[in-house]
Design a protein around this motif. Structure first.
Motif, PDB file in Angstrom:
ATOM      1  N   GLU A   1       0.833  -1.205   0.000  1.00 16.23           N
ATOM      2  CA  GLU A   1       0.000   0.000   0.000  1.00 16.23           C
ATOM      3  C   GLU A   1       0.870   1.258   0.000  1.00 16.23           C
ATOM      4  OE1 GLU A   1      -3.613   1.942  -0.206  1.00 16.23           O
ATOM      5  OE2 GLU A   1      -3.344  -0.225  -0.168  1.00 16.23           O
ATOM      6  N   ASP A   2       1.915   1.254   0.821  1.00 15.80           N
ATOM      7  CA  ASP A   2       2.830   2.398   0.873  1.00 15.80           C
ATOM      8  C   ASP A   2       3.525   2.598  -0.471  1.00 15.80           C
ATOM      9  OD1 ASP A   2       2.147   2.795   3.514  1.00 15.80           O
ATOM     10  OD2 ASP A   2       4.005   1.952   4.330  1.00 15.80           O
ATOM     11  N   TYR A   3       3.950   1.506  -1.084  1.00 15.02           N
ATOM     12  CA  TYR A   3       4.615   1.584  -2.387  1.00 15.02           C
ATOM     13  C   TYR A   3       3.658   2.144  -3.437  1.00 15.02           C
ATOM     14  CZ  TYR A   3       6.937   0.154  -6.687  1.00 15.02           C
ATOM     15  OH  TYR A   3       7.517   0.147  -7.931  1.00 15.02           O
ATOM     16  N   LYS A   4       2.431   1.658  -3.417  1.00 15.69           N
ATOM     17  CA  LYS A   4       1.426   2.134  -4.378  1.00 15.69           C
ATOM     18  C   LYS A   4       1.195   3.634  -4.196  1.00 15.69           C
ATOM     19  CE  LYS A   4      -3.406   1.494  -5.650  1.00 15.69           C
ATOM     20  NZ  LYS A   4      -4.672   0.862  -5.285  1.00 15.69           N
ATOM     21  N   GLU A   5       1.078   4.065  -2.950  1.00 19.00           N
ATOM     22  CA  GLU A   5       0.854   5.480  -2.662  1.00 19.00           C
ATOM     23  C   GLU A   5       2.037   6.324  -3.137  1.00 19.00           C
ATOM     24  OE1 GLU A   5       0.124   8.317   1.257  1.00 19.00           O
ATOM     25  OE2 GLU A   5      -0.302   6.173   1.389  1.00 19.00           O
ATOM     26  N   LEU A   6       3.239   5.839  -2.893  1.00 21.61           N
ATOM     27  CA  LEU A   6       4.438   6.554  -3.332  1.00 21.61           C
ATOM     28  C   LEU A   6       4.491   6.651  -4.858  1.00 21.61           C
ATOM     29  CD1 LEU A   6       7.175   7.895  -2.808  1.00 21.61           C
ATOM     30  CD2 LEU A   6       8.176   5.599  -2.736  1.00 21.61           C
ATOM     31  N   MET A   7       4.201   5.546  -5.519  1.00 19.04           N
ATOM     32  CA  MET A   7       4.232   5.549  -6.984  1.00 19.04           C
ATOM     33  C   MET A   7       3.182   6.506  -7.558  1.00 19.04           C
ATOM     34  SD  MET A   7       6.771   3.789  -7.863  1.00 19.04           S
ATOM     35  CE  MET A   7       6.486   3.787  -9.612  1.00 19.04           C
ATOM     36  N   GLU A   8       1.995   6.518  -6.964  1.00 19.48           N
ATOM     37  CA  GLU A   8       0.951   7.437  -7.419  1.00 19.48           C
ATOM     38  C   GLU A   8       1.396   8.884  -7.238  1.00 19.48           C
ATOM     39  OE1 GLU A   8      -2.544   6.313  -5.247  1.00 19.48           O
ATOM     40  OE2 GLU A   8      -2.916   4.558  -6.512  1.00 19.48           O
ATOM     41  N   TYR A   9       2.030   9.172  -6.115  1.00 22.96           N
ATOM     42  CA  TYR A   9       2.529  10.523  -5.862  1.00 22.96           C
ATOM     43  C   TYR A   9       3.581  10.907  -6.898  1.00 22.96           C
ATOM     44  CZ  TYR A   9       4.841  14.453  -3.585  1.00 22.96           C
ATOM     45  OH  TYR A   9       5.387  15.683  -3.324  1.00 22.96           O
ATOM     46  N   MET A  10       4.485   9.975  -7.175  1.00 23.46           N
ATOM     47  CA  MET A  10       5.546  10.248  -8.140  1.00 23.46           C
ATOM     48  C   MET A  10       4.972  10.487  -9.535  1.00 23.46           C
ATOM     49  SD  MET A  10       8.430   7.536  -6.785  1.00 23.46           S
ATOM     50  CE  MET A  10       9.421   7.642  -8.263  1.00 23.46           C
ATOM     51  N   VAL A  11       4.000   9.686  -9.929  1.00 21.35           N
ATOM     52  CA  VAL A  11       3.388   9.847 -11.253  1.00 21.35           C
ATOM     53  C   VAL A  11       2.615  11.159 -11.317  1.00 21.35           C
ATOM     54  CG1 VAL A  11       1.622   8.915 -12.802  1.00 21.35           C
ATOM     55  CG2 VAL A  11       3.306   7.384 -11.774  1.00 21.35           C
ATOM     56  N   THR A  12       1.848  11.445 -10.273  1.00 22.70           N
ATOM     57  CA  THR A  12       1.051  12.671 -10.239  1.00 22.70           C
ATOM     58  C   THR A  12       1.934  13.910 -10.333  1.00 22.70           C
ATOM     59  OG1 THR A  12      -0.636  11.594  -8.891  1.00 22.70           O
ATOM     60  CG2 THR A  12      -0.617  13.989  -8.867  1.00 22.70           C
ATOM     61  N   ASN A  13       3.082  13.863  -9.674  1.00 20.85           N
ATOM     62  CA  ASN A  13       3.983  15.014  -9.642  1.00 20.85           C
ATOM     63  C   ASN A  13       5.128  14.906 -10.642  1.00 20.85           C
ATOM     64  OD1 ASN A  13       2.920  16.717  -7.339  1.00 20.85           O
ATOM     65  ND2 ASN A  13       3.019  14.701  -6.405  1.00 20.85           N
ATOM     66  N   ASN A  14       5.036  13.916 -11.520  1.00 22.43           N
ATOM     67  CA  ASN A  14       6.036  13.721 -12.572  1.00 22.43           C
ATOM     68  C   ASN A  14       7.455  13.688 -11.996  1.00 22.43           C
ATOM     69  OD1 ASN A  14       6.752  13.225 -15.214  1.00 22.43           O
ATOM     70  ND2 ASN A  14       7.008  15.400 -15.700  1.00 22.43           N
ATOM     71  N   LEU A  15       7.642  12.845 -10.980  1.00 25.70           N
ATOM     72  CA  LEU A  15       8.937  12.731 -10.316  1.00 25.70           C
ATOM     73  C   LEU A  15       9.568  11.373 -10.602  1.00 25.70           C
ATOM     74  CD1 LEU A  15       7.941  14.121  -6.817  1.00 25.70           C
ATOM     75  CD2 LEU A  15       9.333  15.293  -8.523  1.00 25.70           C
ATOM     76  N   SER A  16      10.878  11.376 -10.735  1.00 28.34           N
ATOM     77  CA  SER A  16      11.605  10.114 -10.876  1.00 28.34           C
ATOM     78  C   SER A  16      12.103   9.679  -9.500  1.00 28.34           C
ATOM     79  CB  SER A  16      12.794  10.285 -11.819  1.00 28.34           C
ATOM     80  OG  SER A  16      13.768  11.116 -11.213  1.00 28.34           O
ATOM     81  N   ALA A  17      12.564   8.461  -9.422  1.00 31.14           N
ATOM     82  CA  ALA A  17      13.099   7.955  -8.157  1.00 31.14           C
ATOM     83  C   ALA A  17      14.312   8.775  -7.728  1.00 31.14           C
ATOM     84  CB  ALA A  17      13.469   6.488  -8.293  1.00 31.14           C
ATOM     85  N   GLU A  18      15.144   9.155  -8.683  1.00 27.06           N
ATOM     86  CA  GLU A  18      16.327   9.954  -8.370  1.00 27.06           C
ATOM     87  C   GLU A  18      15.942  11.308  -7.768  1.00 27.06           C
ATOM     88  OE1 GLU A  18      15.894   8.645 -11.564  1.00 27.06           O
ATOM     89  OE2 GLU A  18      17.138   6.892 -11.184  1.00 27.06           O
ATOM     90  N   GLU A  19      14.904  11.915  -8.321  1.00 27.73           N
ATOM     91  CA  GLU A  19      14.459  13.215  -7.811  1.00 27.73           C
ATOM     92  C   GLU A  19      13.922  13.091  -6.385  1.00 27.73           C
ATOM     93  OE1 GLU A  19      13.010  15.526 -11.823  1.00 27.73           O
ATOM     94  OE2 GLU A  19      11.755  13.900 -11.046  1.00 27.73           O
ATOM     95  N   VAL A  20      13.176  12.044  -6.142  1.00 31.35           N
ATOM     96  CA  VAL A  20      12.632  11.831  -4.801  1.00 31.35           C
ATOM     97  C   VAL A  20      13.764  11.590  -3.810  1.00 31.35           C
ATOM     98  CG1 VAL A  20      11.210  10.308  -3.372  1.00 31.35           C
ATOM     99  CG2 VAL A  20      10.418  10.974  -5.645  1.00 31.35           C
ATOM    100  N   LEU A  21      14.712  10.749  -4.189  1.00 31.30           N
ATOM    101  CA  LEU A  21      15.841  10.459  -3.301  1.00 31.30           C
ATOM    102  C   LEU A  21      16.687  11.700  -3.035  1.00 31.30           C
ATOM    103  CD1 LEU A  21      16.974   6.969  -4.609  1.00 31.30           C
ATOM    104  CD2 LEU A  21      15.909   7.496  -2.413  1.00 31.30           C
ATOM    105  N   SER A  22      16.905  12.503  -4.055  1.00 34.44           N
ATOM    106  CA  SER A  22      17.717  13.706  -3.849  1.00 34.44           C
ATOM    107  C   SER A  22      17.007  14.697  -2.938  1.00 34.44           C
ATOM    108  CB  SER A  22      18.078  14.358  -5.179  1.00 34.44           C
ATOM    109  OG  SER A  22      16.930  14.884  -5.807  1.00 34.44           O
ATOM    110  N   SER A  23      15.684  14.767  -3.025  1.00 37.66           N
ATOM    111  CA  SER A  23      14.956  15.686  -2.139  1.00 37.66           C
ATOM    112  C   SER A  23      14.955  15.174  -0.696  1.00 37.66           C
ATOM    113  CB  SER A  23      13.528  15.901  -2.627  1.00 37.66           C
ATOM    114  OG  SER A  23      12.761  14.733  -2.472  1.00 37.66           O
ATOM    115  N   ILE A  24      14.977  13.863  -0.531  1.00 38.67           N
ATOM    116  CA  ILE A  24      15.025  13.290   0.820  1.00 38.67           C
ATOM    117  C   ILE A  24      16.401  13.512   1.437  1.00 38.67           C
ATOM    118  CG2 ILE A  24      14.990  11.134   2.135  1.00 38.67           C
ATOM    119  CD1 ILE A  24      12.859  10.136   0.169  1.00 38.67           C
ATOM    120  N   LYS A  25      17.430  13.280   0.647  1.00 44.46           N
ATOM    121  CA  LYS A  25      18.802  13.414   1.147  1.00 44.46           C
ATOM    122  C   LYS A  25      19.185  14.865   1.379  1.00 44.46           C
ATOM    123  CE  LYS A  25      20.393   9.135  -0.934  1.00 44.46           C
ATOM    124  NZ  LYS A  25      21.269   8.517  -1.927  1.00 44.46           N
ATOM    125  N   GLY A  26      18.483  15.750   0.735  1.00 43.41           N
ATOM    126  CA  GLY A  26      18.712  17.175   0.944  1.00 43.41           C
ATOM    127  C   GLY A  26      19.771  17.685   0.102  1.00 43.41           C
TER     128      GLY A  26
END
Length: 67
Positions: free
Chosen positions: A42-67
């Motif tokens: 469920e968490d993975y699905k929610e994350l993927m939906e967020y990424m698709v909705t906001n047109n984000l790649s995994a790299e972009e999400v990781l870079s924003s988390i790492k700061g």
């Protein structure tokens, strides 16, 4: 006269109770594993939906988390 304690019966009864509880614990651990797996999906699905909705790649999400 003092009553004689039957230790074998008491030991056997306690061993049976322990075995029953171990089986209950095993079943509960199985249910826990299933729930954790379902939550992860469920968490993975929610994350993927967020990424698709906001047109984000995994790299972009990781870079924003790492700061």
């Amino acid at each position: 006269m003092a009553r004689k304690v039957n230790y074998e019966e008491k030991i056997s009864a306690l061993e049976a109770k322990i075995e029953k509880k171990q089986n209950e614990i095993k079943a509960l651990k199985g249910k826990l594993g299933e729930l954790k797996s379902a939550k992860a999906k469920e968490d993975y699905k929610e994350l993927m939906e967020y990424m698709v909705t906001n047109n984000l790649s995994a790299e972009e999400v990781l870079s924003s988390i790492k700061g």
